[in-house]
Design a protein around this motif. Sequence first.
Motif, PDB file in Angstrom:
ATOM      1  N   MET A   1     -13.143  -1.078  -5.750  1.00  0.00           N
ATOM      2  CA  MET A   1     -11.992  -1.400  -5.729  1.00  0.00           C
ATOM      3  C   MET A   1     -11.539  -1.854  -7.203  1.00  0.00           C
ATOM      4  O   MET A   1     -12.286  -2.057  -7.750  1.00  0.00           O
ATOM      5  CB  MET A   1     -11.930  -2.793  -4.706  1.00  0.00           C
TER       6      MET A   1
ATOM      7  N   HIS B   1      -9.293   2.817  -5.324  1.00  0.00           N
ATOM      8  CA  HIS B   1     -10.602   2.847  -4.330  1.00  0.00           C
ATOM      9  C   HIS B   1     -11.413   3.819  -4.534  1.00  0.00           C
ATOM     10  O   HIS B   1     -12.553   4.187  -3.591  1.00  0.00           O
ATOM     11  CB  HIS B   1      -9.967   2.673  -2.970  1.00  0.00           C
TER      12      HIS B   1
ATOM     13  N   THR C   1      -8.350   5.019   3.394  1.00  0.00           N
ATOM     14  CA  THR C   1      -7.953   4.969   2.072  1.00  0.00           C
ATOM     15  C   THR C   1      -6.832   5.649   1.852  1.00  0.00           C
ATOM     16  O   THR C   1      -5.890   5.602   0.713  1.00  0.00           O
ATOM     17  CB  THR C   1      -8.847   5.574   1.006  1.00  0.00           C
TER      18      THR C   1
END
Length: 546
Positions: free
Chosen positions: A355, A279, A223
Motif C-alpha cells: 500500500m 497496491h 485491486t
Amino acid sequence: MKELEKTYNPADIEDRLYQKWLDGKYFHAKVNKDKKPFTIVMPPPNITGQLHMGHALDNTMQDILIRYKRMQGYEALWQPGTDHAAIATEVKVIDKLKQEGIDKHDLGRDGFLEKCWDWKEEYGTRIVNQLHKMGSSADWDRERFTMDEGCSDAVLEVFVKLYEKGYIYKGSRIINWCPVCQTSISDAEVEHVEQEGKFWHINYPVVGEPGRFVEIATTRPETMLGDTAVAVNPEDERYKDIVGKMLELPLTGRQIPVVADAYVDQEFGTGCVKITPAHDPNDFEVGKRHNLEEIVILNDDATVNVPGPYFGMDRYEARKAIVKDLEDQGLLVKVVPHSHNVGTHDRCKTTVEPMVKQQWFVKMEEMAKPAIEALKTGELKFVPESFGKTYLHWLENIRDWCISRQLWWGHRIPAYYCQDCGEIVVAKEAPCKCPKCGGTSFVQDEDTLDTWFSSALWPFSTLGWPEKTEDLEYFYPTDVLVTGYDIIFFWVIRMVFSGLEQTGKSPFHTVLIHGLVRDSQGRKMSKSLGNGIDPLEVIDKYGADA
C-alpha cells in the motif's frame, strides 16, 4: 554427620555455585591495557515471553567461546541484555488487556506504556533468571535494555544524524501493511508462503472500438478498483497499435490509458498487465515513470474505501463480489488455478497488503556499499562462509528501509510538526521555536521506530556510544557474533551498515552461524505450536550441563 549423596544432584550445587561466581565478579570485564580484549554481544532476547532451546543453544555457544578466551588470558566481555521487541510486545500486552476487558485506546498512550513497562519488568526478569540457571557467564553488571536511557539516546543521535545527512526522509512509497496489526512492516518481516490461488482473466473494452478488448490476468481482482493504466511491452507487435488508446475499466465508470513499458514480460500471461500503482511495488515504479495517479482502495483494516457497491467490504468479500459482477457482465474470460508466493506478516501470519503510505524511510543505496565492501575485503567473514552469499544477495538488492511503525511501544520518532506553518523539525529534544515562522506550538510524530533500528546499534550503544567512553575505545569493535541464519537480514546486515556508518568500523570481524533447534517434524520451536522445550524444565530434571 551428613552422608554424601550416592548420585549427583545438580539442584543442590548449581545455584550455589553460580551465586559464588556472581559474588566473586568472575564474569565482570574491565578496561585493562595489559590484556587484549575479546568481546561478544549477546543477541538480546525479546521480552515477549520466555526462552526456548534455540536460545539455550545460542547462549551455550557464546558461553563456550567467552570462557575459553577468559582462560586464555583475554579481558573477555560477554555483553548481555534484552530487546523491547516493539510489535511483538505490543501485541502480547494488547491480548493480555483484552482478557481483562480493557482496550488500549481507553488507557491512552501513557497508560498503555505503563502496562508495557510492567510487562518488561516481569518477562525481562524471567529471561535473565533463565540465563542465570543455564550458567551463562555474561557480565550482568553491564546488563542493558534497548529502551534504557543510554540506548535510547543513541537511537535519537543516529536518527538526527542520518536525517541531517539526507539519509532519512519522509515520503509516500509502497510499504508492506499488516491489516491485523495495523502497522507498516519491513521487507525482512514478510514471509513468502506458497498458496493455492487463481488467475482471473478479465476483458477491458477498448474505448471507441466496439467488440475489441484487452485481456489481462490477475491474482487480485479487487485491486482493479485502483487501476490507472494497462501496460504492454514496447516491442510487442500484438499491441503496438493500442499504445496511447483508452480502455474502459470495468465496474468503475473510469477510463485508463494503455502505456508501453519494458517491465512487461511479453511471454507471461497475456502480455498485458494491469497497473495499480498504490497496491503493487512494481506497478508503483511503472506509475512513477508514466506519471500515473495512485489510488489507494483500502482502509487500514483492508476494507474497501472506494465509493460504490463494494464500499466497506473486506478485501476478500469484495473479490468475490467483483468476480461475480464481471461474470454477469460477460467480462470474465476464464479462471485458471495458480500456485504463487504470497507475502504474510511473520508475526501474525496475515496476508500483507502492499500500500502507498506516508512513512519514514532510510535511503539504503549508499549505506549498503561499505557493508558489501567489508565482506569482499575480509574485514567481515561468515562461518560457514556460504552464508556470506545470503548477506551479499540481500545487500545488493536492498530497497529503502521503512522505519516508522504505527505503534505506541518503542522509540518515538523525534520529529516535531509546527502547528502554525507545518514545518518539520527533527531534533533530540522538542524545539522551543520554529526556525521557519517563529511559532512555539509543536506536536511530536505519533509513530515509533522499527525495533531493528535500535538493535542495529547494539554493539556500540551498549558500550556508551555516542559518548567516547573508555569501554567503547577498548571493547569495540567486538569480535564474534553468534546467531542463527534466520536473522541475517533482520539484524546482522543492519548492525554492519550501522556500525560502519556511525563508527567507521565493522561491529565484529566474524559472524558464527548455527542451525535452528527443530522438533521431530522439522518445525521451528514456537510457543504458538506448543512444540517448544523450556530449558528450565530440563535443568530442573537433569541439570544445566544437559
